[in-house]
Design an enzyme around this catalytic site. Structure first.
Site, short mmCIF file in Angstrom:
data_model
loop_
_atom_site.label_atom_id
_atom_site.label_comp_id
_atom_site.label_asym_id
_atom_site.label_seq_id
_atom_site.Cartn_x
_atom_site.Cartn_y
_atom_site.Cartn_z
N ASP A 169 -1.81 5.97 5.05
CA ASP A 169 -2.36 6.77 3.94
C ASP A 169 -3.64 7.47 4.39
O ASP A 169 -4.18 7.16 5.45
CB ASP A 169 -2.61 5.89 2.70
CG ASP A 169 -3.54 4.71 2.99
OD1 ASP A 169 -4.12 4.63 4.09
OD2 ASP A 169 -3.67 3.85 2.10
N ASN A 189 -7.08 -4.08 -6.35
CA ASN A 189 -6.40 -3.61 -7.57
C ASN A 189 -4.88 -3.70 -7.45
O ASN A 189 -4.15 -3.19 -8.30
CB ASN A 189 -6.83 -2.17 -7.89
CG ASN A 189 -6.46 -1.19 -6.77
OD1 ASN A 189 -5.76 -1.57 -5.82
ND2 ASN A 189 -6.91 0.04 -6.89
N HIS A 191 -3.02 -2.36 -5.06
CA HIS A 191 -2.33 -1.23 -4.42
C HIS A 191 -1.84 -1.61 -3.02
O HIS A 191 -2.36 -2.53 -2.39
CB HIS A 191 -3.20 0.03 -4.41
CG HIS A 191 -4.33 0.05 -3.43
ND1 HIS A 191 -5.30 1.03 -3.45
CD2 HIS A 191 -4.66 -0.76 -2.39
CE1 HIS A 191 -6.16 0.81 -2.47
NE2 HIS A 191 -5.80 -0.27 -1.82
N GLU A 211 -1.34 3.37 -6.20
CA GLU A 211 -2.29 2.75 -7.10
C GLU A 211 -1.56 2.11 -8.29
O GLU A 211 -0.37 2.37 -8.49
CB GLU A 211 -3.26 3.83 -7.60
CG GLU A 211 -4.01 4.57 -6.48
CD GLU A 211 -5.14 3.75 -5.86
OE1 GLU A 211 -5.06 2.50 -5.81
OE2 GLU A 211 -6.11 4.38 -5.42
P1 PGA Z 1 -9.20 -3.77 2.61
O1 PGA Z 1 -8.34 -3.14 1.50
O2 PGA Z 1 -8.33 -4.17 3.73
O3 PGA Z 1 -10.13 -2.68 3.03
O4 PGA Z 1 -9.88 -4.89 1.92
C1 PGA Z 1 -6.99 -3.13 1.51
C2 PGA Z 1 -6.61 -2.03 0.60
O5 PGA Z 1 -7.42 -1.69 -0.28
O6 PGA Z 1 -5.51 -1.51 0.76
#
Ligand code: PGA
Length: 237
Positions: free
Chosen positions: A65, A130, A132, A137
């Site tokens: 992404d 969250n 995702h 999302e």
């Molecule tokens: P992080 O987040 O690995 O930066 O904690 C994972 C994500 O938000 O996809």
């Protein structure tokens, strides 16, 4: 539920996952990988950078992404970030990142989707607080395609707080949930106490678009690679 849960001590997590990945690359040199950026994979990439570049020489890496609307040299931009953290050291045969320069973002999303549709053998995914996966999302359904998305407020904050993005990016491009579910195998990477609650809901709560990661339970070959703090609230652990 079809996933396998593997819980590792926090201080051995990165090394163990890196060891598994290198073994996989040795066994399948032409592996087509999808890789995320973020805090979770950073220590893993730190280990992988020291791996024998020969094992990567026939592999393909596809970026999961990307943020939109940031200047190309903004530290939050994912393509160059993955290049710095991993790609320039291990040098896979092909690195497919996401075009943020082309003003036609839908076209960039289509290009990414075409690359992924050619096949992903192994997708490594982080888990957002969250729920995702990639930038799918909350609200993303299991059939969500690869697309331009509007970021959840929490994802905007993360981009700004963690990476110092000049402005919290409002949009991004992500491989869709449906495309990710087509990967031959998925490794969900989850570390740290702050992920414990969302991991519990992802694996033990209802399958719901409010928590897109919960759709991974439909995948026939998904390993959940958690460290002990992240797994602390799981019944199974
Ligand atoms: P992080 O987040 O690995 O930066 O904690 C994972 C994500 O938000 O996809």
């Amino acid at each position: 539920m079809t996933f396998t849960l593997e819980v590792l001590p926090a201080d051995r997590w990165a090394e163990a996952v890196a060891g598994d990945l290198v073994a996989r690359l040795r066994a399948e040199p032409g592996l087509r990988l999808c890789l995320p950026t973020g805090e979770t994979p950073a220590p893993l990439y730190e280990c992988l950078r020291r791996s024998d570049p020969d094992v990567w020489s026939r592999s393909t890496v596809i970026l999961l992404d990307e943020y939109l609307g940031l200047p190309p040299d903004d530290p939050a931009v994912a393509g160059p970030r993955l290049r710095r953290e991993l790609i320039e050291d291990v040098r896979p045969a092909t690195y497919i990142d996401i075009d943020t320069v082309n003003a036609d973002h839908a076209a960039s999303a289509r290009d990414l989707d075409v690359a992924a549709a050619a096949g992903i053998d192994l997708a490594l995914l982080g888990l957002g607080v969250n729920g995702h996966i990639g930038l799918n999302e909350p609200g993303s359904t299991a059939d969500a395609g690869t697309r331009v998305v509007t970021l959840h407020p929490r994802s905007r904050e993360v981009a700004t707080e963690r990476y110092g993005a000049a402005h919290g990016p409002k949009r991004g491009i992500t491989l869709g949930v449906a495309r990710l579910l087509e990967a031959r195998e998925i490794w969900l990477l989850v570390t740290g106490e702050r992920k414990a609650d969302v991991l519990r809901r992802t694996l033990e709560g209802p399958e719901t678009a409010e928590l897109p990661a919960s759709f991974l339970r439909r995948h026939p070959n998904c390993r959940v690679l958690a460290d002990e703090p992240a797994a602390a609230l799981l019944r199974a652990a």
